[in-house]
Design a protein around this motif. Structure first.
Motif, mmCIF file in Angstrom:
data_model
loop_
_atom_site.group_PDB
_atom_site.id
_atom_site.type_symbol
_atom_site.label_atom_id
_atom_site.label_comp_id
_atom_site.label_asym_id
_atom_site.label_seq_id
_atom_site.Cartn_x
_atom_site.Cartn_y
_atom_site.Cartn_z
ATOM 1 N N GLY A 87 0.799 -1.215 0.000
ATOM 2 C CA GLY A 87 0.000 0.000 0.000
ATOM 3 C C GLY A 87 0.826 1.257 0.000
ATOM 4 N N ARG A 88 2.024 1.179 0.536
ATOM 5 C CA ARG A 88 2.929 2.325 0.526
ATOM 6 C C ARG A 88 4.359 1.809 0.615
ATOM 7 N N ILE A 89 5.289 2.641 0.200
ATOM 8 C CA ILE A 89 6.715 2.315 0.247
ATOM 9 C C ILE A 89 7.392 3.305 1.178
ATOM 10 N N VAL A 90 8.184 2.785 2.092
ATOM 11 C CA VAL A 90 8.971 3.627 2.995
ATOM 12 C C VAL A 90 10.442 3.413 2.677
ATOM 13 N N LEU A 91 11.130 4.491 2.349
ATOM 14 C CA LEU A 91 12.567 4.434 2.100
ATOM 15 C C LEU A 91 13.300 4.820 3.372
ATOM 16 N N ASP A 92 14.094 3.911 3.891
ATOM 17 C CA ASP A 92 14.900 4.163 5.094
ATOM 18 C C ASP A 92 16.255 4.682 4.615
ATOM 19 N N VAL A 93 16.401 6.023 4.600
ATOM 20 C CA VAL A 93 17.548 6.660 3.953
ATOM 21 C C VAL A 93 18.609 7.070 4.963
#
Length: 286
Positions: A87-93
């Motif tokens: 449902g969503r993408i989280v980028l751990d930057v």
């Protein structure tokens, strides 16, 4: 990386203990990753790591260097965008940037996917140079309160080793075809013509970077290249929020706790992928 290679050229090697201290704990086991993953029904959140030095391809990584392959990351983002369970993408930057090659393609992939589903970049705790290029293309940029973003710019370096070679009694002769084939070599200073050519390349990369930031953050190009966005400097959290480089301050844990809205009202599941897991899932999804 240049410092490591220079150390090696002088015969200096780190011990296993020193490497362990430099890189921290060993990669998490499958059980540890599973313990960090909240599983439930409904649409989920895909967490993709953007850690360390960015390079176009990093299929074989040095034990003492954390790297992210731009090529693999773009493919992972596109696959997550096509996955109906995400449902969503989280980028751990957490990246100091790196090679410019491949970063534009990652940014474009994020921009395209965000038209269909949320892509949240959580800067945890640094997004510099190419790291910020990538983060700025997300639907939302969240910065941890102790973090910083920026370093919007491009550079190339030339090392003139002619004095070193002369001292060592070395004289190098190039046999070549093509007027500019060996320009910029390290046996002499750069000519004015070569310097102008390389400067034009850096300028083009910078223009592309600024244009991408302007698009991603919804600001004018003059703002994205101006003093409020650092002009190549890093910007701390409160100032980054004030000038619009990020949308809000928060942690990765807080963002994951927010979840995504699901039709059933059930809490979403969260998948946190390491590089190996992401590659395996990518292959499975085709």
């Amino acid at each position: 990386m240049a410092e490591v290679l220079e150390r090696w050229s002088m015969g200096v090697r780190l011990s296993a203990d020193q490497i362990q201290i430099a890189v921290g704990d060993a990669p998490q086991t499958a059980a540890q990753r599973k313990a960090r993953t909240a599983q439930a029904g409904g649409v989920g959140t895909m967490v993709l790591p953007v850690h360390g030095v960015l390079t176009n391809r990093a299929h074989a990584k040095a034990a003492s260097t954390v790297m992210t392959s731009s090529e693999e990351l773009a493919a992972q983002i596109r696959s997550a965008g096509r996955d109906p369970d995400v449902g969503r993408i989280v980028l751990d930057v957490d990246s100091p940037g790196g090679s410019a090659f491949g970063v534009q393609e990652v940014g474009d992939a994020i921009w395209q996917v965000r038209q269909e589903k949320p892509v949240i970049a959580v800067v945890n705790a640094t997004a510099a140079s190419g790291g910020y290029w990538i983060a700025s293309q997300a639907s939302e940029v969240v910065l941890t309160p102790s973090g910083m973003v920026g370093s919007i710019g491009a550079y190339m370096a030339h090392v003139d080793r002619s004095a070193k070679y002369e001292k060592e009694g070395q004289k190098i002769t190039y046999v070549y075809a093509g007027k500019h084939k060996v320009e910029g070599n390290d046996t002499a200073p750069m000519s004015e013509e070569t310097l102008a050519y390389v400067q034009a390349m850096a300028d083009q990369c910078y223009d592309d970077f600024v244009s991408a930031v302007a698009r991603g953050r919804g600001v004018a190009i003059s703002v994205a290249s101006g003093p409020s966005f650092g002009e190549g400097r890093m910007v701390m959290a409160q100032q980054a929020l004030k000038v619009g480089m990020v949308d809000r301050l928060g942690t990765l844990a807080q963002v994951l706790a927010e979840g995504v809205q699901t039709p059933s009202g059930k809490p979403p599941r969260v998948q946190s992928l390491g590089a190996a897991q992401a590659r395996a899932r990518l292959l499975a999804l085709g």
